[in-house]
Design a protein around this motif. Structure first.
Motif, PDB file in Angstrom:
ATOM      1  N   ILE A 156       0.821  -1.221   0.000  1.00  0.00           N
ATOM      2  CA  ILE A 156       0.000   0.000   0.000  1.00  0.00           C
ATOM      3  C   ILE A 156       0.853   1.268   0.000  1.00  0.00           C
ATOM      4  O   ILE A 156       0.677   2.138  -0.865  1.00  0.00           O
ATOM      5  N   PRO A 157       1.796   1.450   0.929  1.00  0.00           N
ATOM      6  CA  PRO A 157       2.612   2.671   0.871  1.00  0.00           C
ATOM      7  C   PRO A 157       3.486   2.746  -0.382  1.00  0.00           C
ATOM      8  O   PRO A 157       3.774   3.845  -0.869  1.00  0.00           O
ATOM      9  N   SER A 158       3.881   1.603  -0.917  1.00  0.00           N
ATOM     10  CA  SER A 158       4.689   1.605  -2.136  1.00  0.00           C
ATOM     11  C   SER A 158       3.895   2.123  -3.325  1.00  0.00           C
ATOM     12  O   SER A 158       4.393   2.922  -4.131  1.00  0.00           O
ATOM     13  N   VAL A 159       2.640   1.661  -3.442  1.00  0.00           N
ATOM     14  CA  VAL A 159       1.783   2.137  -4.525  1.00  0.00           C
ATOM     15  C   VAL A 159       1.419   3.600  -4.302  1.00  0.00           C
ATOM     16  O   VAL A 159       1.423   4.411  -5.237  1.00  0.00           O
ATOM     17  N   LYS A 160       1.097   3.955  -3.065  1.00  0.00           N
ATOM     18  CA  LYS A 160       0.730   5.338  -2.740  1.00  0.00           C
ATOM     19  C   LYS A 160       1.831   6.313  -3.129  1.00  0.00           C
ATOM     20  O   LYS A 160       1.562   7.429  -3.587  1.00  0.00           O
ATOM     21  N   GLU A 161       3.056   5.876  -2.984  1.00  0.00           N
ATOM     22  CA  GLU A 161       4.210   6.722  -3.298  1.00  0.00           C
ATOM     23  C   GLU A 161       4.324   7.014  -4.795  1.00  0.00           C
ATOM     24  O   GLU A 161       4.908   8.024  -5.193  1.00  0.00           O
ATOM     25  N   GLN A 162       3.733   6.132  -5.618  1.00  0.00           N
ATOM     26  CA  GLN A 162       3.956   6.229  -7.057  1.00  0.00           C
ATOM     27  C   GLN A 162       2.748   6.690  -7.866  1.00  0.00           C
ATOM     28  O   GLN A 162       2.917   7.243  -8.954  1.00  0.00           O
ATOM     29  N   VAL A 163       1.529   6.455  -7.384  1.00  0.00           N
ATOM     30  CA  VAL A 163       0.354   6.795  -8.194  1.00  0.00           C
ATOM     31  C   VAL A 163      -0.410   7.966  -7.598  1.00  0.00           C
ATOM     32  O   VAL A 163      -0.306   8.252  -6.392  1.00  0.00           O
ATOM     33  N   ASN A 164      -1.175   8.632  -8.432  1.00  0.00           N
ATOM     34  CA  ASN A 164      -1.947   9.794  -7.998  1.00  0.00           C
ATOM     35  C   ASN A 164      -3.448   9.531  -7.936  1.00  0.00           C
ATOM     36  O   ASN A 164      -4.179  10.308  -7.321  1.00  0.00           O
ATOM     37  N   ILE A 165      -3.905   8.463  -8.565  1.00  0.00           N
ATOM     38  CA  ILE A 165      -5.339   8.151  -8.554  1.00  0.00           C
ATOM     39  C   ILE A 165      -5.721   7.515  -7.217  1.00  0.00           C
ATOM     40  O   ILE A 165      -4.848   7.057  -6.468  1.00  0.00           O
ATOM     41  N   PRO A 166      -7.013   7.471  -6.890  1.00  0.00           N
ATOM     42  CA  PRO A 166      -7.454   6.865  -5.622  1.00  0.00           C
ATOM     43  C   PRO A 166      -6.976   5.425  -5.484  1.00  0.00           C
ATOM     44  O   PRO A 166      -6.925   4.670  -6.460  1.00  0.00           O
ATOM     45  N   LEU A 167      -6.651   5.068  -4.245  1.00  0.00           N
ATOM     46  CA  LEU A 167      -6.056   3.766  -3.941  1.00  0.00           C
ATOM     47  C   LEU A 167      -6.935   3.009  -2.947  1.00  0.00           C
ATOM     48  O   LEU A 167      -7.284   3.529  -1.882  1.00  0.00           O
ATOM     49  N   ILE A 168      -7.283   1.778  -3.305  1.00  0.00           N
ATOM     50  CA  ILE A 168      -8.071   0.899  -2.449  1.00  0.00           C
ATOM     51  C   ILE A 168      -7.173  -0.243  -2.002  1.00  0.00           C
ATOM     52  O   ILE A 168      -6.530  -0.894  -2.822  1.00  0.00           O
ATOM     53  N   ALA A 169      -7.103  -0.484  -0.697  1.00  0.00           N
ATOM     54  CA  ALA A 169      -6.253  -1.542  -0.153  1.00  0.00           C
ATOM     55  C   ALA A 169      -7.037  -2.842  -0.039  1.00  0.00           C
ATOM     56  O   ALA A 169      -8.207  -2.848   0.329  1.00  0.00           O
ATOM     57  N   ALA A 170      -6.357  -3.961  -0.334  1.00  0.00           N
ATOM     58  CA  ALA A 170      -6.985  -5.283  -0.208  1.00  0.00           C
ATOM     59  C   ALA A 170      -5.930  -6.294   0.215  1.00  0.00           C
ATOM     60  O   ALA A 170      -4.738  -6.104  -0.015  1.00  0.00           O
ATOM     61  N   GLY A 171      -6.396  -7.373   0.838  1.00  0.00           N
ATOM     62  CA  GLY A 171      -5.498  -8.438   1.271  1.00  0.00           C
ATOM     63  C   GLY A 171      -5.295  -8.425   2.772  1.00  0.00           C
ATOM     64  O   GLY A 171      -4.602  -7.564   3.307  1.00  0.00           O
ATOM     65  N   GLY A 172      -5.944  -9.354   3.468  1.00  0.00           N
ATOM     66  CA  GLY A 172      -5.765  -9.446   4.913  1.00  0.00           C
ATOM     67  C   GLY A 172      -6.586  -8.455   5.709  1.00  0.00           C
ATOM     68  O   GLY A 172      -6.336  -8.256   6.895  1.00  0.00           O
ATOM     69  N   ILE A 173      -7.576  -7.823   5.085  1.00  0.00           N
ATOM     70  CA  ILE A 173      -8.380  -6.800   5.759  1.00  0.00           C
ATOM     71  C   ILE A 173      -9.762  -7.360   6.036  1.00  0.00           C
ATOM     72  O   ILE A 173     -10.518  -7.675   5.113  1.00  0.00           O
ATOM     73  N   GLY A 174     -10.088  -7.498   7.305  1.00  0.00           N
ATOM     74  CA  GLY A 174     -11.402  -8.017   7.670  1.00  0.00           C
ATOM     75  C   GLY A 174     -11.929  -7.416   8.949  1.00  0.00           C
ATOM     76  O   GLY A 174     -12.983  -7.814   9.439  1.00  0.00           O
ATOM     77  N   THR A 175     -11.213  -6.432   9.486  1.00  0.00           N
ATOM     78  CA  THR A 175     -11.598  -5.782  10.741  1.00  0.00           C
ATOM     79  C   THR A 175     -11.460  -4.274  10.607  1.00  0.00           C
ATOM     80  O   THR A 175     -10.785  -3.773   9.702  1.00  0.00           O
ATOM     81  N   GLY A 176     -12.086  -3.564  11.537  1.00  0.00           N
ATOM     82  CA  GLY A 176     -11.964  -2.118  11.539  1.00  0.00           C
ATOM     83  C   GLY A 176     -10.545  -1.661  11.817  1.00  0.00           C
ATOM     84  O   GLY A 176     -10.087  -0.645  11.289  1.00  0.00           O
ATOM     85  N   ASP A 302     -15.652  -0.860  14.849  1.00  0.00           N
ATOM     86  CA  ASP A 302     -14.284  -1.172  15.275  1.00  0.00           C
ATOM     87  C   ASP A 302     -13.298  -0.154  14.730  1.00  0.00           C
ATOM     88  O   ASP A 302     -12.310   0.188  15.394  1.00  0.00           O
ATOM     89  N   PHE A 303     -13.555   0.325  13.518  1.00  0.00           N
ATOM     90  CA  PHE A 303     -12.707   1.370  12.926  1.00  0.00           C
ATOM     91  C   PHE A 303     -12.724   2.625  13.793  1.00  0.00           C
ATOM     92  O   PHE A 303     -11.669   3.196  14.120  1.00  0.00           O
ATOM     93  N   LYS A 304     -13.924   3.047  14.191  1.00  0.00           N
ATOM     94  CA  LYS A 304     -14.052   4.261  15.001  1.00  0.00           C
ATOM     95  C   LYS A 304     -13.408   4.076  16.373  1.00  0.00           C
ATOM     96  O   LYS A 304     -12.762   4.991  16.897  1.00  0.00           O
ATOM     97  N   ASN A 305     -13.567   2.902  16.959  1.00  0.00           N
ATOM     98  CA  ASN A 305     -12.920   2.627  18.244  1.00  0.00           C
ATOM     99  C   ASN A 305     -11.404   2.645  18.100  1.00  0.00           C
ATOM    100  O   ASN A 305     -10.688   3.125  18.992  1.00  0.00           O
ATOM    101  N   ALA A 306     -10.913   2.110  16.983  1.00  0.00           N
ATOM    102  CA  ALA A 306      -9.466   2.107  16.744  1.00  0.00           C
ATOM    103  C   ALA A 306      -8.935   3.524  16.574  1.00  0.00           C
ATOM    104  O   ALA A 306      -7.835   3.840  17.040  1.00  0.00           O
ATOM    105  N   VAL A 307      -9.705   4.363  15.918  1.00  0.00           N
ATOM    106  CA  VAL A 307      -9.309   5.771  15.777  1.00  0.00           C
ATOM    107  C   VAL A 307      -9.161   6.420  17.146  1.00  0.00           C
ATOM    108  O   VAL A 307      -8.197   7.151  17.412  1.00  0.00           O
ATOM    109  N   ASP A 308     -10.102   6.144  18.034  1.00  0.00           N
ATOM    110  CA  ASP A 308     -10.031   6.696  19.386  1.00  0.00           C
ATOM    111  C   ASP A 308      -8.806   6.179  20.130  1.00  0.00           C
ATOM    112  O   ASP A 308      -8.132   6.938  20.847  1.00  0.00           O
ATOM    113  N   ARG A 309      -8.482   4.907  19.965  1.00  0.00           N
ATOM    114  CA  ARG A 309      -7.322   4.348  20.652  1.00  0.00           C
ATOM    115  C   ARG A 309      -6.021   4.956  20.132  1.00  0.00           C
ATOM    116  O   ARG A 309      -5.092   5.219  20.905  1.00  0.00           O
ATOM    117  N   VAL A 310      -5.980   5.176  18.816  1.00  0.00           N
ATOM    118  CA  VAL A 310      -4.785   5.820  18.259  1.00  0.00           C
ATOM    119  C   VAL A 310      -4.641   7.232  18.811  1.00  0.00           C
ATOM    120  O   VAL A 310      -3.533   7.684  19.092  1.00  0.00           O
TER     121      VAL A 310
END
Length: 316
Positions: A156-176, A302-310
Motif C-alpha cells: 500500500i505505501p509503495s503504490v501510494k508513493e507512485q500513483v496519484n489516482i485513488p487507492l483501495i487496499a486489499a489483502g488481509g483486511i477483515g476488521t476495523g 471497530d474502525f471508530k474505536n481504533a481511531v479513538d485508541r490511536v
C-alpha cells in the motif's frame, strides 16, 4: 466519511466488497450497497445470461450504486461487457489481466473503471491506461494475487508513493483495525473479500462458510504460481497439489490436475475434500457467519474505536 473513493462511487463508507467467484452474487452485492458500502457482483464464475440475471436482480434489490468485477482472462469477455453496457452498470472492476483493451470502451459508455493490481509496476500501468482507481492487493489475499508475495503492509505505501489516482487496499483486511491501518498507510478505502464470504448472503456453500469460520492461523497457503497464484485452505486437493510439485509436475500437468470447475466444486458445491477452497489469511480472524450489513457495521464500529485508541497514543 467523505473522501476520493466515497465521492467517486457515491457511497457512504469507504468499504468495498470484493467480487469473489462463487460468493459474490446479487444478494451479497445489494446487501453491502444497501448498508452504505459498494457491493460487487463477481462475473468470473457466471455465464453471460447468469450475469444479466444477477445485475437485474441487484437493481431490483437496491437503489444504491453497485459494481461488476470482470476478470480479463474470461473467455467470453465481449459478451460480459456488452451485458454490462446494456444493463446500465456504472462501475466496473477489472482483474487478472491487462485492462487497457477495455478502458476506452467502458469509459465511452460512462463507466467508472477500477483495476486490481499486485505490484507498483502494474499500478503504474493501470494509471497510465486511464483507470479511475486501483485496488492494490497484498499477499495475504485469498484470490489470485502477486507472484512476488508482497504483503499489504508494504504494497500500500509503495503504490501510494507512485500513483496519484485513488487507492483501495486489499489483502488481509477483515476488521476495523485493519481498515484503519490501511488508510494510515495511504489507502482511500478498503476492499474486503474473505470476511464477506462468511456472510448469510454470500452464494458460497454453507459447508465452505463453516470451513472458513473454523480456519486457524496457518491453514491457508499460496500456491499454483505457475498458473495463477491463489491462496487455498489446506485439504486433500491442496495436498494433491503439493504432491504434484514434489513429483516435478509441469505447468501443463498442474493444469490437468486443477481441471475444470474445481473452484465451483469446493466453494459453490461444498466438496471440502476434492474442491478448491480459496480464502485469505484473515480467515483465522473470522469466527461467525453474519448478515453482510452487520459485518459492515461491525467493521465501521471497530474502525471508530481504533481511531479513538490511536488518539490516546499521542502522549507518546
Amino acid at each position: 466519511m467523505r473522501n476520493r473513493i466515497t465521492a467517486l462511487f457515491d457511497i457512504d463508507y469507504p468499504i468495498i466488497q470484493a467480487g469473489m467467484v462463487w460468493a459474490s452474487g446479487w444478494r451479497l452485492a445489494s446487501a453491502v450497497s444497501n448498508a452504505g458500502g459498494l457491493g460487487i457482483i463477481g462475473a468470473g464464475s457466471m455465464y453471460p445470461d447468469v450475469l444479466r440475471e444477477h445485475i437485474q436482480k441487484c437493481k431490483q434489490a437496491t437503489e444504491r450504486p453497485f459494481a461488476v468485477n470482470v476478470p480479463m482472462l474470461y473467455p467470453d469477455i465481449e459478451k460480459l461487457m456488452d451485458i454490462i453496457i446494456d444493463q446500465g452498470v456504472k462501475i466496473v472492476f477489472t482483474s487478472a489481466g491487462n485492462p487497457k483493451t477495455w478502458i476506452s470502451y467502458l469509459k465511452e459508455n460512462g463507466i467508472t473503471v477500477v483495476h486490481v493490481v499486485s505490484s507498483v509496476a502494474f499500478a503504474l500501468k493501470a494509471e497510465a491506461a486511464g483507470v479511475d482507481a486501483v485496488v492494490a492487493e497484498g499477499f495475504e489475499a485469498g484470490g489470485h494475487n502477486g507472484r512476488d508475495e508482497t504483503t499489504t503492509l508494504v504494497l500500500i505505501p509503495s503504490v501510494k508513493e507512485q500513483v496519484n489516482i485513488p487507492l483501495i487496499a486489499a489483502g488481509g483486511i477483515g476488521t476495523g483495525e485493519a481498515m484503519l491501518a490501511a488508510m494510515v498507510l495511504g489507502a482511500d478505502a478498503v476492499q474486503i473479500g474473505s470476511r464477506f464470504v462468511a456472510s448469510v448472503e454470500a452464494s458460497s456453500h454453507p459447508l465452505f462458510k463453516e470451513k472458513v469460520v473454523q480456519a486457524k492461523e496457518g491453514d491457508t497457503q499460496l500456491t499454483l504460481k505457475e498458473l495463477a497464484p491463489v491462496r487455498l485452505l489446506k485439504n486433500k486437493f491442496y495436498e494433491d497439489v503439493q504432491n504434484a510439485y514434489a513429483n516435478g509436475y509441469t505447468p501443463e500437468q498442474l493444469k490437468q490436475l486443477l481441471g475444470r470447475a474445481r473452484a465451483k466444486k469446493g466453494m459453490f458445491e461444498g466438496d471440502l475434500v476434492e474442491g478448491e477452497l480459496e480464502i485469505g489469511q484473515v480467515s483465522a480472524l473470522i469466527h461467525e457467519i453474519k448478515p453482510a450489513a452487520e459485518i459492515l457495521n461491525e467493521i465501521l464500529a471497530d474502525f471508530k474505536n481504533a481511531v479513538d485508541r490511536v488518539g490516546d497514543l499521542r502522549r507518546f
